[in-house]
Motif scaffolding. Structure first.
Motif, PDB file in Angstrom:
ATOM      1  N   THR A 119       6.901  12.045   2.849  1.00 33.07           N
ATOM      2  CA  THR A 119       5.575  11.439   2.934  1.00 33.07           C
ATOM      3  C   THR A 119       5.248  11.099   4.384  1.00 33.07           C
ATOM      4  O   THR A 119       6.138  10.972   5.222  1.00 33.07           O
ATOM      5  N   ASN A 175       0.960   3.810  -3.258  1.00 33.64           N
ATOM      6  CA  ASN A 175       0.618   5.227  -3.111  1.00 33.64           C
ATOM      7  C   ASN A 175       1.694   6.114  -3.733  1.00 33.64           C
ATOM      8  O   ASN A 175       1.387   7.031  -4.508  1.00 33.64           O
ATOM      9  N   ARG A 197     -10.982   8.496  -3.325  1.00 35.16           N
ATOM     10  CA  ARG A 197     -10.314   9.373  -2.348  1.00 35.16           C
ATOM     11  C   ARG A 197     -11.309  10.361  -1.750  1.00 35.16           C
ATOM     12  O   ARG A 197     -11.345  10.563  -0.535  1.00 35.16           O
ATOM     13  N   VAL A 203      -7.363   2.965  -7.484  1.00 28.97           N
ATOM     14  CA  VAL A 203      -7.551   3.981  -6.442  1.00 28.97           C
ATOM     15  C   VAL A 203      -7.759   5.292  -7.202  1.00 28.97           C
ATOM     16  O   VAL A 203      -6.811   5.925  -7.639  1.00 28.97           O
ATOM     17  N   GLY A 234       0.832  -1.207   0.000  1.00 31.73           N
ATOM     18  CA  GLY A 234       0.000   0.000   0.000  1.00 31.73           C
ATOM     19  C   GLY A 234       0.861   1.249   0.000  1.00 31.73           C
ATOM     20  O   GLY A 234       0.592   2.220  -0.722  1.00 31.73           O
ATOM     21  N   GLN A 269       1.801   5.851  -7.536  1.00 33.92           N
ATOM     22  CA  GLN A 269       0.714   6.569  -8.204  1.00 33.92           C
ATOM     23  C   GLN A 269       0.906   8.088  -8.154  1.00 33.92           C
ATOM     24  O   GLN A 269       0.693   8.766  -9.143  1.00 33.92           O
ATOM     25  N   GLY A 290      -3.547   7.508   0.463  1.00 36.42           N
ATOM     26  CA  GLY A 290      -3.403   6.477  -0.567  1.00 36.42           C
ATOM     27  C   GLY A 290      -2.854   5.164  -0.043  1.00 36.42           C
ATOM     28  O   GLY A 290      -3.164   4.097  -0.570  1.00 36.42           O
ATOM     29  N   MET A 291      -2.064   5.213   1.026  1.00 37.69           N
ATOM     30  CA  MET A 291      -1.536   3.952   1.585  1.00 37.69           C
ATOM     31  C   MET A 291      -2.692   3.110   2.107  1.00 37.69           C
ATOM     32  O   MET A 291      -2.753   1.900   1.875  1.00 37.69           O
ATOM     33  N   HIS A 347      -4.549   1.843  -1.121  1.00 36.57           N
ATOM     34  CA  HIS A 347      -3.795   0.870  -1.929  1.00 36.57           C
ATOM     35  C   HIS A 347      -3.592  -0.453  -1.205  1.00 36.57           C
ATOM     36  O   HIS A 347      -3.491  -1.499  -1.859  1.00 36.57           O
ATOM     37  N   TYR A 365      -3.200  10.658   7.740  1.00 33.62           N
ATOM     38  CA  TYR A 365      -4.048  11.228   6.676  1.00 33.62           C
ATOM     39  C   TYR A 365      -5.183  12.083   7.225  1.00 33.62           C
ATOM     40  O   TYR A 365      -6.053  12.521   6.478  1.00 33.62           O
TER      41      TYR A 365
END
Ligand code: ATR
Length: 280
Positions: free
Chosen positions: A219, A113, A271, A266, A109, A116, A246-247, A250, A223
């Motif tokens: 990163t 992320n 999102r 995703v 994941g 992507q 995104g983690m 994913h 979130y």
């Protein structure tokens, strides 16, 4: 729905807070698949029996959340490399013979992320600085080493916990106390926060990025908020950043593919759906 409807679920205790049903429900609908994804609370005293006799649950597979990832891994007949390295499984399925199989997709994941949202981020596969030494750090260190990073510095408040990860992963990893951070940042191609610091309701992550090269990617696994203090500070000085949402999304992809046969995307709509649900 027919009696043959494939059913999967988030299992753990508690499971009310999980966004997994929202994510898998979105993908089932988007792909027009006849399937279900629900919530199955598994009280701790029943966890060993539940996972050992998983087939009796009527589920074709499951995700596993706290506090059962280790118990679930121990009940599996087969584990993927990540679950073996972590001693914890977050994704389960039954093979053709009915044997329970487990994977740990947290590291995938994390990679998915960044792939992507920052394509090419791993071109150098050089030096990463990982803040924290808990379960999330373990998954991310595994992921970075499997992708080919040559050096992963693990910086943690409690040095012993960072050292035990260094002992586990061996060459390429190095444990450090927090006061070494300034020097280490000078070498970093990637900076990852794996602690909960900076999350709404928690203490802020106090960090000085002055020595970090502007070319480094920053990163955060936090979130909520989406743009943490760390990411704000990094953006302000010109570093590229990727948020942690995104983690979470994913890591769900491999399970959905295995249970329902389609590799889901995703996308922006997903999102937004999850962000609205989180109230972020
Ligand atoms: P997870 O499994 O989600 O990664 P965890 O095992 O509780 O969660 O790990 C949390 C990480 O955040 C740990 O690295 C922890 O540092 P310690 O090992 O010293 O406890 C780190 N952390 C939590 N609160 C912190 C704080 N106030 N300052 C610095 N680090 C903190």
């Amino acid at each position: 729905m027919s009696g043959h409807t494939k059913k999967a679920a988030i299992t753990g205790f508690p499971v009310d807070q999980s966004r997994s049903p929202l994510v898998h429900g979105y993908w089932l609908k988007k792909h027009g698949l006849e399937g279900e994804y629900g919530r199955v609370p598994v009280p701790p005293e029943t966890a060993t029996a539940f996972y050992k006799d998983f087939a009796a649950s009527g589920l074709i597979g499951a995700n596993v959340t706290v506090p059962h990832k280790e118990v679930a891994a121990a009940a599996c007949a087969h584990l993927d490399d990540a679950a073996k390295a972590m001693g914890a499984a977050n994704t389960l399925w039954l093979d053709e013979s009915g044997a329970l199989c487990g994977a740990n997709t947290d590291g995938l994941g994390f990679l998915g992320n960044l792939d992507q949202l920052a394509p090419g981020w791993d071109t150098a596969c050089g030096t990463a600085v990982v803040l924290g030494a808990g379960g999330a750090a373990r998954a991310i260190i595994w992921a970075l080493l499997s992708r080919g990073f040559t050096t992963v510095h693990i910086v943690n408040r409690t040095f012993e916990k960072a050292k035990s990860l260094e002992d586990q992963f061996g060459s390429g990893t190095k444990a450090h106390a927090w006061d070494k951070l300034g020097t280490l940042l000078g070498e970093a191609d990637l900076l990852v926060n794996t602690t909960a610091l900076g999350m709404t309701g928690k203490a802020p992550l106090e960090i000085d990025l002055d020595t970090l090269p502007v070319s480094a990617l920053v990163t955060d696994i936090v979130y909520a908020p989406l743009e943490t203090g760390l990411l704000k500070q990094a953006t302000k000085r010109g570093n590229k950043t990727v948020d942690g949402l995104g983690m979470l999304l994913h890591q769900a992809v491999p399970g959905f593919k295995r249970w329902f046969g389609v590799r889901p995307e995703v996308d922006k709509e997903l999102r937004e759906l999850v962000l609205a649900d989180l109230g972020v």
